[in-house]
Design an enzyme around this catalytic site. Structure first.
Site, PDB file in Angstrom:
ATOM      1  N   SER A  12      -2.029  31.681 -10.367  1.00 38.62           N
ATOM      2  CA  SER A  12      -1.229  32.309  -9.326  1.00 38.62           C
ATOM      3  C   SER A  12      -1.075  31.292  -8.211  1.00 38.62           C
ATOM      4  CB  SER A  12      -1.960  33.539  -8.785  1.00 38.62           C
ATOM      5  OG  SER A  12      -1.412  33.955  -7.539  1.00 38.62           O
TER       6      SER A  12
ATOM      7  N   TYR B 149      -9.209  38.678  -5.554  1.00 36.14           N
ATOM      8  CA  TYR B 149      -8.138  38.100  -6.373  1.00 36.14           C
ATOM      9  C   TYR B 149      -7.983  36.599  -6.101  1.00 36.14           C
ATOM     10  CZ  TYR B 149      -3.535  37.662  -8.584  1.00 36.14           C
ATOM     11  OH  TYR B 149      -2.489  37.279  -9.387  1.00 36.14           O
TER      12      TYR B 149
END
Ligand code: BGC
Length: 279
Positions: free
Chosen positions: A164, A177
């Site tokens: 990501s 995350y």
């Protein structure tokens, strides 16, 4: 601005991955689904891993089979060691081997850090980071056992970690995350360094804002989308197929000399867009 996916730009069957066997985790929705379909379209046989949602996984299998390649759905929790080991053993039995792993399965459990429970922290680390480690370990064992088959690929195997932009962009309210994706970066680079001498290419694709269920609230209304696009210099929300195309190319021999790299597929989100007018 949004641009619908142009099916015409993708020929029905690219031979890019013909004869290769791929496993995509979390392949019954979002980026994983598009990636599994993209690999099938490029000629690979595909295992469609999922943890919940068998019907959706079966639909992905059917779409892949329409390209004339083989596919099947397999339920396994990537954070469960026994289930992961079983999934790879089953794949070797049914497909003979594995050439491409896309370690994609991931989730969010968002909370302000002061409110974040240990369960929220642990779940995200277990799936997003430990899950990638377990799958990469099992894939690498098979790559090493089998070695290079020149008719199939120049590499003994390819591992693509789905990361990501948050492997480098801090993200308030998402400490679990962001930490997991920061971990994926170092896991990917370390595996790449360790396994390259054995002919294994480990790389990552780092998506930005892609229109999937995981970030539905960020693009669901015109107002939300306008806010989101302030962070995207290219001024469109990505489509899952943008990621699928990057993964397909990265897995192919077109990218054979790419080892330990992260390909950001983010419309420029990592370019510090705030500095376009400030600083
Ligand atoms: C997250 C999305 C987010 C995007 C850009 C992704 O990794 O899963 O929720 O929209 O990063 O911030």
């Amino acid at each position: 601005m949004t641009s619908p996916v142009d099916e015409n730009r993708r020929p029905a069957a690219l031979p890019l991955l013909r004869g290769q066997k791929a496993l995509v985790t979390g392949a019954n929705s979002g980026i994983g689904k598009a990636t599994a379909i993209g690999l099938g379209r490029a000629g690979a046989d595909v295992v469609v891993n999922y943890v919940a949602g068998k019907e959706a996984a079966d639909e992905v299998v059917q779409e892949i089979e329409s390209f004339g390649v083989r596919a099947y759905a397999y339920e396994a929790d990537v954070s469960n060691e026994d289930q992961v080991v079983g999934m790879f053993a089953d794949m070797v039995e049914r497909f003979g081997t594995i050439d491409i792993l896309v370690a994609n399965a991931g989730l969010q459990r968002d909370a302000a850090s002061v409110d974040m429970t240990l369960a929220q922290w642990q779940k995200v680390l277990d799936v997003n980071l430990t899950g990638q480690f377990l799958c990469a370990r099992e894939a690498a064992k098979e790559f090493v056992r089998r070695g290079v088959v020149p008719e199939v690929s120049r590499a003994a195997g390819k591992i693509i970690c789905m990361s990501s932009v948050h492997q480098i962009i801090p993200w308030a309210g998402h400490a679990n995350y962001a930490a997991s994706k920061g971990g994926v970066l170092m896991l990917m680079q370390t595996l790449a360094q360790e396994l390259a001498p054995q002919g294994i290419r480990v790389n990552a694709v780092a998506p930005g804002a892609i229109r999937t269920p995981i970030n539905h609230d960020a693009w669901a209304t015109p107002e939300a989308e306008a806010e989101l696009l302030k962070l995207v210099p290219y001024r469109r929300v990505g489509d899952p197929e943008d990621i699928a195309d990057a993964v397909t190319t990265l897995a192919s021999d077109l990218m054979d000399y790419v080892v330990g790299a992260t390909i950001y597929v983010d419309g420029g989100m990592t370019l510090f867009p705030g500095f376009a007018t400030g600083g």
